[in-house]
Design an enzyme around this catalytic site. Structure first.
Site, PDB file in Angstrom:
ATOM      1  CG  ASN A  12      -1.752   1.214   1.371  1.00 17.12           C
ATOM      2  OD1 ASN A  12      -1.850   2.002   0.425  1.00 17.12           O
ATOM      3  ND2 ASN A  12      -2.377   1.399   2.531  1.00 17.12           N
ATOM      4  CD1 TRP A  13       3.755   1.052  -2.759  1.00 15.85           C
ATOM      5  CD2 TRP A  13       3.656   2.090  -4.737  1.00 15.85           C
ATOM      6  NE1 TRP A  13       4.502   0.333  -3.644  1.00 15.85           N
ATOM      7  CE2 TRP A  13       4.464   0.944  -4.871  1.00 15.85           C
ATOM      8  CE3 TRP A  13       3.448   2.899  -5.854  1.00 15.85           C
ATOM      9  CZ2 TRP A  13       5.060   0.594  -6.081  1.00 15.85           C
ATOM     10  CZ3 TRP A  13       4.032   2.550  -7.055  1.00 15.85           C
ATOM     11  CH2 TRP A  13       4.833   1.406  -7.167  1.00 15.85           C
ATOM     12  CE  LYS A  14      -0.329   3.565   4.513  1.00 17.74           C
ATOM     13  NZ  LYS A  14      -0.342   3.736   5.960  1.00 17.74           N
ATOM     14  CG  HIS A  97      -5.997   2.115   4.975  1.00 18.71           C
ATOM     15  ND1 HIS A  97      -5.585   3.160   5.768  1.00 18.71           N
ATOM     16  CD2 HIS A  97      -4.966   1.235   4.942  1.00 18.71           C
ATOM     17  CE1 HIS A  97      -4.344   2.910   6.184  1.00 18.71           C
ATOM     18  NE2 HIS A  97      -3.955   1.750   5.699  1.00 18.71           N
ATOM     19  CD  GLU A  99      -3.204   5.902   6.267  1.00 13.40           C
ATOM     20  OE1 GLU A  99      -3.159   5.886   5.026  1.00 13.40           O
ATOM     21  OE2 GLU A  99      -2.303   5.404   6.987  1.00 13.40           O
ATOM     22  CD  GLU A 169      -3.725  -2.190   7.438  1.00 10.30           C
ATOM     23  OE1 GLU A 169      -2.603  -2.418   6.982  1.00 10.30           O
ATOM     24  OE2 GLU A 169      -4.384  -1.180   7.159  1.00 10.30           O
ATOM     25  N   GLY A 175       2.052   2.798  10.762  1.00  5.16           N
ATOM     26  CA  GLY A 175       3.000   3.897  10.582  1.00  5.16           C
ATOM     27  C   GLY A 175       3.649   4.374  11.868  1.00  5.16           C
ATOM     28  CB  SER A 215       4.861  -1.105  12.203  1.00  3.69           C
ATOM     29  OG  SER A 215       4.431   0.237  12.352  1.00  3.69           O
ATOM     30  N   GLY A 236       2.678  -0.873   4.422  1.00  4.56           N
ATOM     31  CA  GLY A 236       2.718   0.534   4.024  1.00  4.56           C
ATOM     32  C   GLY A 236       4.158   0.993   3.848  1.00  4.56           C
ATOM     33  N   GLY A 237       4.717   1.596   4.883  1.00  6.19           N
ATOM     34  CA  GLY A 237       6.049   2.211   4.816  1.00  6.19           C
ATOM     35  C   GLY A 237       7.109   1.320   4.182  1.00  6.19           C
TER      36      GLY A 237
HETATM   37  P1  PGA Z   1       2.549   0.665   7.752  1.00 11.75           P
HETATM   38  O1  PGA Z   1       1.105   0.852   7.022  1.00 11.75           O
HETATM   39  O2  PGA Z   1       3.125  -0.621   7.231  1.00 11.75           O
HETATM   40  O3  PGA Z   1       3.349   1.872   7.322  1.00 11.75           O
HETATM   41  O4  PGA Z   1       2.293   0.638   9.214  1.00 11.75           O
HETATM   42  C1  PGA Z   1       0.243  -0.230   6.841  1.00 11.75           C
HETATM   43  C2  PGA Z   1      -1.020   0.252   6.196  1.00 11.75           C
HETATM   44  O5  PGA Z   1      -1.435   1.389   6.457  1.00 11.75           O
HETATM   45  O6  PGA Z   1      -1.653  -0.469   5.414  1.00 11.75           O
END
Ligand code: PGA
Length: 252
Positions: A12-14, A97, A99, A169, A175, A215, A236-237
């Site tokens: 997930n590159w956001k 998600h 966010e 999640e 994050g 994470s 994500g990250g």
């Molecule tokens: P993260 O994000 O790996 O940076 O914690 C995961 C996500 O939001 O899907």
């Protein structure tokens, strides 16, 4: 322990990366393959066709979107319909998600409509759920996640959910560098599977892939992925760096 469910690792590159960075990242991950997992890339919408070109002839790689509209065609400025994603060779879509829930006020009812739109257009939904820190600390995590699932999956029959993927999640781990301990994650994944079984008795629950997200890094991937009910990761990250992401893929 071998699992009957084939693992899925989704990136997930956001809202990150410029086009050439995106191209280099995907090319380097694809060229380092194959991997013992399905690998999905969820770039920003604009990059979807280009990422699709790079992964095209490599099996095991899939295009995903980070969101889709709950509407079909029409006057919905700024939205992207599930039909358009399907038409551009996207096979999966991340929905709900945290966010989207917290920054864009997406409700479970809204996510439910998106899920229906996605399934109607042959997209595999990756449905996200998870509790925040306050809910975890007050021991309400099961209740919160159970309610999210119940509302998001409401009215959708088991036969339509055959390909559903769920991503657990915990919001406090996204994050933040904090990861759920493997036993905490496993407990929630087993709980999610039991909820699915309750909604739809039969083979659906045992066949559904449940990913962990929050994470995930090369350093913690193996201990999470070896848990019985963890069938992959939503990253994500660490998905923005080829070495980190391939490190996670190699942990399988
Ligand atoms: P993260 O994000 O790996 O940076 O914690 C995961 C996500 O939001 O899907």
């Amino acid at each position: 322990m071998s699992k009957q469910r084939f693992p899925l690792i989704a990136a997930n590159w956001k809202m990150n990366l410029l086009r050439t960075e995106a191209e280099q990242l995907v090319a380097s991950i694809v060229n380092n393959g194959p991997y013992n997992a399905e690998v999905a890339f969820a770039p920003p919408f604009l990059y979807i066709p280009r990422v699709g070109e790079i992964i095209e002839s490599n099996s095991g790689f899939f295009l995903a979107a980070q969101n889709c509209s709950n509407h079909n065609f029409g006057a919905y400025t700024g939205e992207v319909a599930a039909a358009m994603l399907s038409d551009c060779k996207v096979s999966m879509v991340i929905l709900g998600h945290s966010e989207r829930r917290s920054i864009f006020n997406e409700s479970d009812e809204w996510i439910n409509k998106k899920l229906i739109a996605a399934i109607d257009h042959e997209l595999i939904p990756i449905l996200c759920c998870g509790e925040d820190l306050e809910q975890r600390n007050s021991n309400r995590h099961r209740e919160v996640v159970g309610q999210q699932l119940e509302r998001c999956l409401s009215g959708i029959s088991a036969d339509k959910l055959q390909k559903l993927v769920i991503a657990y999640e915990p919001v406090w781990a996204i994050g933040t560098g904090l990861t759920a301990r493997p036993e905490q994650a496993q407990e929630m994944h087993a709980f999610i599977r039991s909820k699915l079984e309750r909604f739809h008795p039969g083979p659906l629950a045992s066949g559904t892939r449940i990913l962990y997200g929050g994470s995930v890094k090369p350093q913690n991937a193996a201990e999470l992925l070896e848990c019985n009910d963890i069938d992959g990761a939503l990253v994500g990250g660490a998905s923005l760096n080829a070495d980190d992401f391939t490190g996670i893929l190699r942990a399988l």
